[in-house]
Design a protein around this motif. Structure first.
Motif, PDB file in Angstrom:
ATOM      1  N   ALA C  64      49.918 -93.128 -12.539  1.00  0.00           N
ATOM      2  CA  ALA C  64      50.619 -92.331 -11.540  1.00  0.00           C
ATOM      3  C   ALA C  64      51.158 -93.239 -10.438  1.00  0.00           C
ATOM      4  O   ALA C  64      52.307 -93.094 -10.005  1.00  0.00           O
ATOM      5  CB  ALA C  64      49.666 -91.283 -10.952  1.00  0.00           C
ATOM      6  N   SER C 185      42.130 -92.857  -7.290  1.00  0.00           N
ATOM      7  CA  SER C 185      42.497 -91.632  -6.586  1.00  0.00           C
ATOM      8  C   SER C 185      41.693 -91.537  -5.313  1.00  0.00           C
ATOM      9  O   SER C 185      40.551 -91.993  -5.250  1.00  0.00           O
ATOM     10  CB  SER C 185      42.176 -90.408  -7.439  1.00  0.00           C
ATOM     11  OG  SER C 185      42.854 -90.498  -8.660  1.00  0.00           O
ATOM     12  N   ALA C 186      42.267 -90.929  -4.295  1.00  0.00           N
ATOM     13  CA  ALA C 186      41.555 -90.726  -3.050  1.00  0.00           C
ATOM     14  C   ALA C 186      41.606 -89.245  -2.707  1.00  0.00           C
ATOM     15  O   ALA C 186      42.537 -88.545  -3.110  1.00  0.00           O
ATOM     16  CB  ALA C 186      42.207 -91.554  -1.940  1.00  0.00           C
ATOM     17  N   PRO C 187      40.614 -88.754  -2.003  1.00  0.00           N
ATOM     18  CA  PRO C 187      40.576 -87.328  -1.665  1.00  0.00           C
ATOM     19  C   PRO C 187      41.820 -86.916  -0.870  1.00  0.00           C
ATOM     20  O   PRO C 187      42.276 -87.648   0.005  1.00  0.00           O
ATOM     21  CB  PRO C 187      39.316 -87.182  -0.808  1.00  0.00           C
ATOM     22  CG  PRO C 187      38.477 -88.353  -1.180  1.00  0.00           C
ATOM     23  CD  PRO C 187      39.424 -89.467  -1.516  1.00  0.00           C
ATOM     24  N   SER C 188      42.336 -85.754  -1.200  1.00  0.00           N
ATOM     25  CA  SER C 188      43.549 -85.280  -0.550  1.00  0.00           C
ATOM     26  C   SER C 188      43.196 -84.381   0.617  1.00  0.00           C
ATOM     27  O   SER C 188      42.075 -83.901   0.736  1.00  0.00           O
ATOM     28  CB  SER C 188      44.401 -84.503  -1.553  1.00  0.00           C
ATOM     29  OG  SER C 188      43.719 -83.319  -1.940  1.00  0.00           O
ATOM     30  N   GLU C 189      44.151 -84.161   1.477  1.00  0.00           N
ATOM     31  CA  GLU C 189      43.952 -83.309   2.648  1.00  0.00           C
ATOM     32  C   GLU C 189      45.129 -82.352   2.756  1.00  0.00           C
ATOM     33  O   GLU C 189      46.218 -82.753   3.132  1.00  0.00           O
ATOM     34  CB  GLU C 189      43.907 -84.176   3.929  1.00  0.00           C
ATOM     35  CG  GLU C 189      42.601 -84.883   4.160  1.00  0.00           C
ATOM     36  CD  GLU C 189      41.423 -83.939   4.282  1.00  0.00           C
ATOM     37  OE1 GLU C 189      41.614 -82.783   4.727  1.00  0.00           O
ATOM     38  OE2 GLU C 189      40.288 -84.354   3.906  1.00  0.00           O
ATOM     39  N   PRO C 190      44.924 -81.078   2.418  1.00  0.00           N
ATOM     40  CA  PRO C 190      46.041 -80.144   2.592  1.00  0.00           C
ATOM     41  C   PRO C 190      46.296 -79.900   4.064  1.00  0.00           C
ATOM     42  O   PRO C 190      45.373 -80.017   4.873  1.00  0.00           O
ATOM     43  CB  PRO C 190      45.540 -78.872   1.906  1.00  0.00           C
ATOM     44  CG  PRO C 190      44.062 -78.983   1.898  1.00  0.00           C
ATOM     45  CD  PRO C 190      43.734 -80.449   1.893  1.00  0.00           C
ATOM     46  N   LEU C 197      44.702 -78.073  -3.115  1.00  0.00           N
ATOM     47  CA  LEU C 197      44.743 -79.516  -2.948  1.00  0.00           C
ATOM     48  C   LEU C 197      45.918 -79.920  -2.074  1.00  0.00           C
ATOM     49  O   LEU C 197      46.941 -79.229  -2.023  1.00  0.00           O
ATOM     50  CB  LEU C 197      44.899 -80.191  -4.321  1.00  0.00           C
ATOM     51  CG  LEU C 197      43.631 -80.394  -5.162  1.00  0.00           C
ATOM     52  CD1 LEU C 197      43.002 -79.066  -5.523  1.00  0.00           C
ATOM     53  CD2 LEU C 197      43.967 -81.196  -6.407  1.00  0.00           C
ATOM     54  N   GLY C 198      45.743 -81.053  -1.385  1.00  0.00           N
ATOM     55  CA  GLY C 198      46.869 -81.623  -0.651  1.00  0.00           C
ATOM     56  C   GLY C 198      47.684 -82.491  -1.577  1.00  0.00           C
ATOM     57  O   GLY C 198      47.453 -82.545  -2.783  1.00  0.00           O
ATOM     58  N   PRO C 200      48.901 -85.706  -3.553  1.00  0.00           N
ATOM     59  CA  PRO C 200      48.041 -86.722  -4.169  1.00  0.00           C
ATOM     60  C   PRO C 200      47.914 -87.961  -3.283  1.00  0.00           C
ATOM     61  O   PRO C 200      48.884 -88.420  -2.694  1.00  0.00           O
ATOM     62  CB  PRO C 200      48.797 -87.077  -5.465  1.00  0.00           C
ATOM     63  CG  PRO C 200      49.780 -86.003  -5.683  1.00  0.00           C
ATOM     64  CD  PRO C 200      50.059 -85.376  -4.363  1.00  0.00           C
ATOM     65  N   ARG C 201      46.676 -88.463  -3.214  1.00  0.00           N
ATOM     66  CA  ARG C 201      46.453 -89.685  -2.432  1.00  0.00           C
ATOM     67  C   ARG C 201      45.835 -90.753  -3.331  1.00  0.00           C
ATOM     68  O   ARG C 201      45.110 -90.441  -4.275  1.00  0.00           O
ATOM     69  CB  ARG C 201      45.507 -89.406  -1.274  1.00  0.00           C
ATOM     70  CG  ARG C 201      46.209 -88.685  -0.165  1.00  0.00           C
ATOM     71  CD  ARG C 201      45.319 -88.578   1.044  1.00  0.00           C
ATOM     72  NE  ARG C 201      46.051 -87.930   2.111  1.00  0.00           N
ATOM     73  CZ  ARG C 201      45.554 -87.687   3.309  1.00  0.00           C
ATOM     74  NH1 ARG C 201      44.305 -88.051   3.593  1.00  0.00           N
ATOM     75  NH2 ARG C 201      46.271 -87.106   4.221  1.00  0.00           N
ATOM     76  N   PHE C 202      46.126 -91.995  -2.975  1.00  0.00           N
ATOM     77  CA  PHE C 202      45.580 -93.114  -3.742  1.00  0.00           C
ATOM     78  C   PHE C 202      44.999 -94.134  -2.788  1.00  0.00           C
ATOM     79  O   PHE C 202      45.559 -94.383  -1.713  1.00  0.00           O
ATOM     80  CB  PHE C 202      46.688 -93.761  -4.581  1.00  0.00           C
ATOM     81  CG  PHE C 202      47.337 -92.801  -5.537  1.00  0.00           C
ATOM     82  CD1 PHE C 202      46.801 -92.598  -6.803  1.00  0.00           C
ATOM     83  CD2 PHE C 202      48.477 -92.084  -5.161  1.00  0.00           C
ATOM     84  CE1 PHE C 202      47.392 -91.707  -7.673  1.00  0.00           C
ATOM     85  CE2 PHE C 202      49.062 -91.202  -6.034  1.00  0.00           C
ATOM     86  CZ  PHE C 202      48.526 -91.007  -7.291  1.00  0.00           C
ATOM     87  N   ALA C 224      55.279 -84.950  -3.859  1.00  0.00           N
ATOM     88  CA  ALA C 224      54.880 -84.605  -5.219  1.00  0.00           C
ATOM     89  C   ALA C 224      54.795 -83.091  -5.379  1.00  0.00           C
ATOM     90  O   ALA C 224      54.465 -82.367  -4.439  1.00  0.00           O
ATOM     91  CB  ALA C 224      53.525 -85.231  -5.545  1.00  0.00           C
ATOM     92  N   TYR C 225      55.108 -82.631  -6.557  1.00  0.00           N
ATOM     93  CA  TYR C 225      55.036 -81.209  -6.914  1.00  0.00           C
ATOM     94  C   TYR C 225      55.926 -80.339  -6.045  1.00  0.00           C
ATOM     95  O   TYR C 225      55.552 -79.258  -5.614  1.00  0.00           O
ATOM     96  CB  TYR C 225      53.590 -80.715  -6.889  1.00  0.00           C
ATOM     97  CG  TYR C 225      52.674 -81.639  -7.656  1.00  0.00           C
ATOM     98  CD1 TYR C 225      53.034 -82.043  -8.952  1.00  0.00           C
ATOM     99  CD2 TYR C 225      51.521 -82.145  -7.100  1.00  0.00           C
ATOM    100  CE1 TYR C 225      52.232 -82.925  -9.655  1.00  0.00           C
ATOM    101  CE2 TYR C 225      50.718 -83.027  -7.801  1.00  0.00           C
ATOM    102  CZ  TYR C 225      51.081 -83.418  -9.080  1.00  0.00           C
ATOM    103  OH  TYR C 225      50.310 -84.292  -9.773  1.00  0.00           O
TER     104      TYR C 225
END
Lengths: 1074, 468, 256
Positions: C64, C185-190, C197-198, C200-202, C224-225
């Motif tokens: 990704a 991957s890193a946790p996302s923040e909406p 989900l927020g 995508p984070r890396f 994204a999306y």
């Protein structure tokens, strides 16, 4: 418990989108505890009455669900779709006006709307904006604009189990917040229950004309678009408090109900200074004096007075005046034969007004006129008027002229999916090949039916166990009865006092300059709008044409109307008792013909019964034989009675007395439900209607239980009760009420009278009104000749376009010869006939002269020559054709242009081959569908005799149970829906006709022969009962291939040429009734 | 419409309704008429007939004329030629009627209405024609029908009639047809031009078999064909080369191009590795090459002059040709959207080059989809989730437990019910997809197959893909 | 003769122009770009991307990230993705803003073939980015890739991926890759008020960078999306700068 109203439900009146009937949505909502359901079809209100009616009926059972009247507006200008709910009657009128405007500017079935259109009619409407699939910035701007301009705007939000429902909803919530259009939960339902998903997918495929495998994302991803109970909606919208309850608050604000469209009749026909009822009274009494020139009998006087009081009380005078006005104009000004029928037509008032010819006070016509309008039902009276079929258009134009197109329109007919169409379209959507779907569809006889039985599938050469076939059959079954599109009714008009477009949307019909409303007759009935049926009846045309050829009666009466025909002529009834009824209105079919000798009609009311008894209702109810037995004194006449504790033992005698205790008419069945099973009027009415609709299979059962229980608890024999209900079931789909039967019986008598006294005029009238009736010209001619009529072939020297009566050769003759008209020649045009007649009047007496003076086209001349119409000029068929062809210029010159005649050339004489009699007969059939020269079967007689095949004539004297073989041309094939798969056929040879019965198993074993053969030999057993003779078929021999022999040259018998001669199907094409 | 001879024996005939036919013969198979395919087959047959005579004319829809003047001696006579013709047609399984006469009209009449195999003696067709019906003159059907209606059922009768009145009534065309049949007038047939496929050929005095010779002749014959293509500004997508062995066998090999081309060296290079696999047996006598899918291409020099924009035919097309011919065409593709809700069906493999099929809608970017999709979803264990359709709170995959921190869903995807027996279709056949993120930020695409409901058989959970 | 010379001169000019063109691809955020030579991802070179743990096998986050990093390149020309396992899913790339219609996928039968295909593709006119999923790139192969990159100025992305169930091979020493990234991957923040989900984070470690400095960042694929994905200059946005790679590792350890 949270309240919830589903404000976004799509019914199957959003054609090929919604997959549930409006009734199902209302029922489903009630079952789930949804407070209200709003049917929002796309730019249409076609389904709302059905939903509303269902709501009323559910109310009876205690349900409180509301059916809200709404509409989904889809715009042509990019405005987002809106769900509109009018809050009151005025707002509703604005909505229908808007839809009318949109439909009138579009093709049939389309509706083009723009935001400005809506703006103008927005007052009083509640609006739910439907967000598009893809939320773009422009949507927010539009939402803000709409919410800014109009007061009552909400944003509809649905959860469809998509990947990011909640994200979308929180977006919408934010949008709603910013724009001031509060968010409200809907489920955007396409069907009432999730099990409809496959059908909805199929509908999508039909709409998109793709197969299910190709449809892909055009299909819904899941089965979630069904109605959901409030608790489930609350769970789905848990993160958005209040949006579910808001739906019910919106519903609370809607006070509009379709019941508020109370009927308003046009008041045109009333002269100024009079009230409608005054005028009606005046007309009725004047009419009474006209009907009874020797003084109005007291009985009539009392009846008329009673009826007028009732009409006044129920506020129907305008209705009767309107119908009277139409009938009067047609008869007096346009000179068109017409006759009314229907429950309200049974009144004495209608007789006096000249709307009907039925004298309801006659002894044997003890009509139930007190029920001619239902005091309780609140439904308007019902009168259908039949007019001559060729001239009905003039009446329709009069109605438009009189009431204006803004107040008069034709009602809709909902075209439903019938088995053939359903299987064809479902098969196509499921990707079956054209051939398989055609084969499947081909197994369905006729348009009604119970789907596709396995055995038929097998017969079509397909495997009913194959998954794709089963799938198609199952889904087609489910699709049955779905509305497919709206079409205009044949003649039902709705008339209003105020603008019609403020009551119901009006749209364009496919026919130019025709418009029709979105509702059908049942809807109109339910709402209580006024309707008049302007129907077309071929027999009326035929009768008027026959009347014109009659000599004045003995008393000097010139016959111009049905009423002029003398009543009670014994000889006429005698003729009918002999089943001598070819061409006679209604009683000419096979089934009727076999009933006549058994019923032996001797008086008028017998004809009423005759008309009504050969119907699915009495047949399915197994009422026919009991009636005949009682009538013929074989069985005692008794009246089933309730237990003495439960009432009058004679309660049924009053209802069933004139039919010897056997219920034969719809009215009787309904009365039995009310009197014996103690149905309320409304219940009885609901029962009648639930039969007529395609759905509600479940509720029919309920009604049945109730009916039978109602009767048995009162002490009736359960078997009798069952039988009564069976009959009602039969009426449901093919209802035939006494009131119609009486009006038809008049025409039966009148047409029989003309046939008996003047078969010559009768034949000419019938032939000049073709196509109509049950028989083809060949059979009508044959029958007339058997009755002593001299029928003469079409000929340029004598024939008009129409058939005419020629002068008698001998003045002592009773009948005049009938000269067949040029209309008998296939493909010949009326205009050419006119030209030819003019040329003849100007003295044309040769082929050349006709061609020149009539400026006839080559095609017209060839048609005349091939039809052997130049014989009087000395040119038989072949010679005439040779001569006609010799007249012209080059071959290949425009066939349809008049001939440019050259100087007649001197030509070498040419001897054309001799034309044999069989060839002539074959050519006669080809060109005029009949031959006066001979019957085709005669040429095979020797052969047939050698095979021990007897002439049809023999049947007249054949004893019962004799085995024999008859052969002939197949005239008619019939497979009545009521006869459990039995096929009736009629064969004809040179001596007469033979009636064949093919039982189901014999039919199934010989399906193709029975269905397709033109020349058939039937081996079977004679069945002769009460003068009715049938041959019960056991085996068949197909002789169709022999027919081509007729055309063979016989002058050179030694050199037979049969190279690639195509097998001709048949000389005559049978009329097939399924 | 047509019926096979077996069907005809059972009483079926053209013009019959399919349903009637099926009622008669339930096991009947039918096929839709394909007039185009028929025409093509006829054209093929015409081409094939060139072996008998170069002058062949198609007579649509189902006949052909063969002009054998001056060629029959090669077979030893007309009868022998016809016998050979008959054998060859028959061995191809074709049904036919043959006739031979002085004029095309007479031959047509005899073939259609006379006895199969009639050979009219020179100048003697009139007698043979006389008993035939007027339709044998290839008349306009309406004229033929009217002639029959006059009782004139045989050509003999027509021949005996005075010409002028006949012509007046049925036109000069009728007279002309009659004359053509009788040999009084000539008829110009439209002979099909011999086919000119893009083909080239090299024949050798001595059979060759050495690999390097075969490679060389491959290059040579390719160059020969490409020169022709170049001269006419054409290119082809497919080349087939055939090595004709001394024992009569032909060994074909083929290469395809992503774009139409005519670069002989490039094409030969693509062919060479395959030529190595050809077994020359006792030697190759002759090599032929054919080009297919020929279409006009513009000259390539323009691109160098034009500047920087690289043309596909300079870079990408040769790359793809190299890869496809080396790895096999199935290993080189472009992903194309397929209209389907079911994830594993949403992608198809399209040709790496060439016009993209615009049929399907592009994937909706708003519906999140993983970058890795497992061909077989992997089972999840120890899933805890709230009823009825909440996302999982934790799950174990490949031995590791993941605690779900964030989740989206369910996205409910119903079964493609039309792939199942209708009786077994159920609204319970759904997958509920969730996009979940674990504490470390790993993003997973998991689904539950079917709803909760039956406590005895709780639904299974699966991992279908990874978002990264 | 003179015509010939003119054309030859033009071709030479084109080739040098292409090389000059190679340049860099800036991330668009100073904190990152400053650590890279020439203030951006060097083009006309090849880069190595690895994942940790399970990601070494499934390689979702690296794929990704590679697609996101190269998305702007894919706008300029064709991209080729060389696979060993056919599990790359185009709808997922489309959601990230990488146009799959510009991507040719090739499934190689073995490691050597994968590298050969990469090399061939890199040297092809009109190809701007080539991805290859291979287990390792030895020195020779690395040099060959580099030569191929230089030929046309195309950029390579080697996604190091272990066959399922295989044991880690010792990383080949002395890679010639321009950069080496480790991605997870890193946790996302909406955003506030939204569910699920927020973006995508890396978590991205630049482990090695020729002529630059290593560093660690949290990056987010903002668009994204959404339908806007792919319309921006660079799809990745810096969310947090965790400083030097080593430093970040320490921080991380301390936090844990």
């Amino acid at each position: 418990m949270t309240r919830y109203a589903e404000l976004q439900a799509t019914s199957n009146f959003s054609f090929l989108r919604g997959a549930s009937h409006p009734e199902e949505l209302v029922m489903g909502a009630a079952a789930l505890g949804i407070e209200a359901v709003g049917i929002c079809d796309r730019n249409s209100l076609a389904g709302v009455v059905r939903a509303w009616r269902e709501m009323r009926e559910l109310k009876e059972t205690g349900a409180t669900v509301r059916a809200l009247t709404g509409c989904r507006l889809d715009f042509a200008d990019g405005t987002p779709s809106l769900l509109v709910y009018p809050t009151d009657r005025e707002a509703y009128g604005r909505l229908t006006r808007l839809l009318t405007a949109g439909q009138m500017r579009s093709e049939k079935g389309e509706c083009e709307l723009h935001w400005e259109d809506f703006q103008a009619e927005a007052q009083g409407q509640l609006l739910l904006v439907v967000p598009p699939e893809r939320l773009e910035a422009s949507f927010e701007a539009q939402l803000r604009r709409i919410a800014g301009e109009l007061p009552d705007v909400w944003l509809a939000a649905a959860r469809r189990y998509g990947a990011r429902d909640l994200k979308r909803l929180s977006h919408l919530a934010a949008l709603a917040e910013r724009s001031g259009a509060p968010m409200v939960a809907t489920n955007d339902a396409l069907y009432h229950g999730p099990e409809r998903r496959p059908l909805q997918d199929v509908l999508t495929c039909i709409r998109e004309t793709c197969t299910i495998a190709e449809a892909g994302l055009r299909l819904e991803a899941n089965a979630e678009r069904h109605l959901k109970p409030p608790a489930e909606m609350v769970r789905l919208f848990a993160k958005f408090p209040g949006v579910v309850a808001r739906s019910a608050e919106i519903a609370d604000r809607i006070s509009f109900d379709l019941g508020q469209l109370k009927y308003e009749y046009p008041d045109e026909p009333v002269p100024s200074g009079k009230t409608a009822i005054q005028h009606l009274r005046d007309l009725s009494w004047a009419g009474a004096d006209w009907r009874y020139p020797d003084g109005v009998p007291e009985r009539v006087r009392a009846t008329v007075a009673h009826e007028l009081d009732l009409i006044e009380e129920l506020k129907f005078p305008n209705y009767f005046l309107t119908v009277h006005d139409i009938v009067r104009h047609a008869r007096d000004d346009l000179k068109i034969l017409c006759q009314g029928r229907g429950s309200a037509a049974n009144s004495c008032v209608c007789f006096c007004l000249g709307i009907t010819a039925v004298d309801p006070t006659k002894e044997d016509q003890d009509l139930l006129f007190s029920r001619f309008i239902s005091r309780n039902r609140g439904e308007p009276p019902d009168i259908d008027v039949d007019f001559e079929h060729e001239r009905r258009e003039e009446v329709m134009q009069y109605i438009y002229a009189r009431y204006g197109r803004h107040r008069a329109a034709i009602v809709a007919t909902v075209i439903h999916y019938r088995p053939r169409m359903a299987i064809r379209q479902v098969g196509k959507a499921l990707g079956l090949t054209e051939d398989i779907t055609a084969a499947l569809a081909g197994t369905v006889w006729g348009s009604y039916g119970e789907g596709v039985p396995d055995e038929h599938i097998r017969q079509a050469g397909l495997n009913p166990d194959a998954p794709e076939i089963r799938r198609a059959a199952a889904l087609a079954q489910e699709l049955l009865g779905f509305p497919r599109h709206l079409s205009q009714h044949v003649g039902g008009y709705v008339l209003t006092q105020r603008r019609l477009d403020e009551t119901v949307p009006i749209g364009n019909a496919a026919m130019k300059d025709r418009t029709f409303i979105e509702w059908d007759k049942d809807d109109i009935d339910a709402i209580g709008l006024m309707k008049v049926d302007i129907l077309a009846l071929g027999m009326l045309s035929a009768l008027r044409k026959s009347f014109a050829l009659l000599d004045p009666l003995d008393d000097g009466t010139v016959v111009t109307d049905v009423a002029h025909i003398p009543q009670g002529d014994k000889a006429v009834y005698e003729m009918l008792c002999q089943a001598d009824s070819v061409g006679v209105f209604q009683v000419e079919s096979r089934a009727q013909m076999s009933m006549l000798p058994r019923l032996k009609p001797r008086k008028f009311y017998d004809l009423v019964i005759e008309v009504a008894i050969v119907r699915p209702g009495p047949i399915q109810g197994n009422m026919v034989h009991p009636y005949l037995k009682r009538r013929n004194g074989i069985e005692p006449i008794d009246y089933p009675a309730p237990h003495p504790d439960h009432g009058d033992a004679d309660e049924l005698k009053g209802i069933l007395g004139k039919t010897h205790g056997v219920p034969l008419f719809q009215e009787q069945a309904m009365r039995v439900a009310i009197v014996a099973a103690k149905f309320t009027d409304d219940e009885a009415d609901r029962l009648r209607r639930s039969m007529a609709t395609f759905r509600n299979v479940g509720t029919i059962g309920e009604h049945g239980l109730k009916f039978v229980r109602g009767m048995t608890v009162r002490g009736y024999d359960p078997e009798f009760a069952e039988r009564c209900f069976k009959q009602i079931e039969g009426f449901g789909s093919y209802g035939f009420p006494e009131s119609h039967a009486i009006s038809f019986a008049i025409l039966v008598y009148v047409s029989a009278w003309v046939k008996h006294h003047r078969p010559d005029a009768f034949l000419a009238g019938l032939l000049n009104s073709q196509p109509m009736g049950f028989y083809q010209p060949a059979q009508l001619v044959r029958d007339a000749r058997e009755h002593g009529v001299d029928v003469r072939p079409p000929d340029v020297s004598f024939s008009d376009w129409d058939c005419t009566l020629e002068d008698k050769d001998d003045p002592r003759e009773r009948l005049r010869p009938v000269r067949l008209g040029l209309r008998q020649i296939k493909g010949f045009k009326a205009a050419d006939a006119e030209a030819l007649m003019a040329a003849r009047a100007a003295g044309a007496d040769s082929i050349e002269a006709f061609a020149r003076q009539g400026r006839l086209t080559r095609r017209a001349l060839e048609l005349l020559a091939e039809a052997d119409a130049f014989r009087s000029l000395g040119f038989p068929r072949r010679e005439a054709l040779w001569a006609v062809k010799g007249l012209a210029g080059e071959w290949g010159a425009e066939r349809d242009a008049p001939l440019l005649l050259r100087q007649s050339l001197k030509e070498a004489q040419v001897e054309l081959p001799f034309m044999s009699a069989p060839q002539h007969v074959a050519e006669d059939y080809r060109t005029t569908s009949l031959s006066l020269k001979d019957h085709p079967v005669r040429f095979f007689r020797e052969d047939l005799a050698a095979r021990k095949i007897v002439p049809c004539l023999v049947l007249k004297t054949a004893r019962d149970r004799r085995r024999l073989s008859v052969g002939g041309l197949v005239l008619v094939r019939q497979r009545p829906g009521t006869a459990q798969g039995v096929v009736f056929m009629t064969l004809e040879d040179e001596t007469g006709i033979a009636n064949i019965v093919v039982w189901r198993d014999v039919f199934e074993a010989n399906r193709r022969l029975v269905m397709t053969t033109g020349f058939l030999v039937v081996h079977g057993q004679v069945q002769s009962v009460e003068g009715v003779v049938h041959v019960v078929a056991e085996r068949f021999t197909d002789l169709s291939h022999r027919l081509s022999e007729l055309r063979e040259e016989t002058d050179h018998p030694g050199r037979e040429i049969k190279v690639r001669s195509k097998v001709s199907g048949a000389l005559v094409r049978s009329r097939d009734f399924h | 419409m047509a019926v096979s001879s077996d069907a005809a024996c059972l009483g079926l005939h053209p013009g019959q309704k399919a349903t009637d036919a099926m009622a008669l013969v339930p096991e009947l198979t039918t096929a839709d008429a394909e007039p185009e395919a028929d025409a093509q087959a006829l054209a093929g047959l015409v081409d094939w007939c060139v072996r008998f005579s170069p002058a062949v004319a198609a007579d649509a829809p189902d006949g052909l004329f063969l002009d054998i003047s001056g060629v029959s001696h090669l077979w030893g006579g007309e009868a022998e030629l016809m016998a050979d013709f008959r054998d060859r047609l028959a061995s191809n399984g074709l049904a036919f009627h043959l006739a031979l006469a002085d004029t095309p009209g007479a031959a047509w009449a005899l073939a259609h209405f006379g006895r199969d195999g009639t050979i009219a003696p020179p100048g003697g067709q009139a007698e043979l024609l006389k008993p035939l019906p007027p339709a044998a003159l290839r008349l306009d059907p309406e004229a033929a029908a009217q002639i029959a209606r006059l009782g004139l059922r045989r050509l003999g009768q027509l021949i005996d009639l005075p010409r002028a009145p006949l012509g007046r009534r049925f036109g000069q065309a009728t007279l002309e047809r009659l004359d053509q049949a009788l040999g009084r007038a000539t008829e110009a047939l439209r002979f099909r031009r011999p086919p000119t496929p893009w083909t080239a050929r090299l024949a050798f005095l001595e059979p060759i078999s050495a690999p390097e010779d075969m490679a060389r002749v491959t290059t040579d014959v390719t160059a020969r064909l490409c020169a022709r293509l170049e001269a006419e500004n054409q290119g082809a997508r497919r080349f087939e080369i055939a090595f004709h062995r001394a024992d009569g066998k032909a060994l074909p090999i083929a290469v395809g191009l992503a774009l139409p081309g005519r670069d002989a060296r490039r094409i030969a290079r693509l062919l060479h590795p395959k030529v190595e696999t050809v077994d020359p047996g006792f030697g190759i006598e002759c090599v032929t090459i054919c080009a297919y899918a020929v279409e006009p291409v513009s000259g390539r020099q323009i691109h160098i002059e034009a500047g920087l924009a690289p043309a596909v035919e300079d870079g990408l097309a040769p790359l793809i040709d190299r890869l496809a011919n080396r790895l096999g065409p199935e290993r080189v593709w472009r992903a194309a959207p397929v209209d389907s809700h079911v994830p594993e069906r949403a992608v198809s493999r399209a040709a790496a080059l060439g016009a993209a099929a615009a049929e399907a809608r592009p994937w909706d970017p708003e519906t999140p989809r993983p970058v890795r999709l497992f061909r077989q979803p992997e089972p999840l264990e120890a899933v805890t989730a709230l009823l009825p359709d909440d996302p999982p709170r934790q799950f174990r995959w490949r031995g590791r437990t993941h605690v779900v921190r964030r989740a989206e869903g369910p996205e409910r995807i119903g079964e493609e019910w039309w792939r199942r027996e209708i009786g077994e279709v159920s609204v319970a056949h759904v997958r509920d997809y969730y996009r979940v993120e674990d504490a470390e930020g790993g993003r997973f695409w998991v689904f539950r197959a079917g709803p909760y409901g039956d406590p005895a058989a709780p639904p299974k959970w699966w991992l279908h893909g990874l978002f990264g | 003769m003179s015509d010939f010379r003119a054309i030859r001169a033009k071709i030479a000019a084109m080739e040098s122009a292409e090389r000059a063109h190679a340049g860099v691809l800036a991330f668009g955020c100073a904190a990152m770009d400053a650590r890279l030579p020439g203030c951006g991802l060097p083009l006309g070179r090849w880069h190595e991307i690895t994942g940790a743990g399970l990601e070494a096998e499934v390689s979702a986050a690296p794929a990704a990230f590679a697609a996101l990093m190269a998305a702007p390149l894919a706008q300029r020309g064709e991209a080729v993705w060389v696979l060993r396992r056919d599990d790359l899913w185009a709808p997922g790339l489309a959601g990230l803003g990488f146009r799959p219609e510009k991507l040719i996928q090739v499934c190689a039968r073995d490691e050597a073939e994968a590298l050969a295909v990469m090399e061939d593709a890199l040297a092809t006119v009109g190809v701007s980015a080539v991805f290859g999923e291979v287990e390792a790139v030895d020195l020779t192969a690395g040099r060959r890739l580099q030569l191929a990159c230089e030929k046309r100025g195309s950029t390579g992305f080697v996604i190091k991926r272990r066959p399922y169930g295989g044991t880690a091979r010792k990383a080949a020493a002395g890679s010639v890759a321009a950069t080496r990234w480790r991605v997870a991957s890193a946790p996302s923040e909406p955003p506030a008020g939204e569910f699920g989900l927020g973006a995508p984070r890396f978590r991205v470690d630049l482990e090695r960078c020729r002529g630059g400095r290593s560093g660690t960042w949290i990056l987010q694929a903002d668009q994204a999306y959404s339908w806007e994905a792919g319309d921006v200059a660079h799809p990745l946005r810096l969310v947090a700068d965790l400083g030097d790679h080593e430093l970040a590792a320490e921080k991380f350890a301390a936090a844990a």
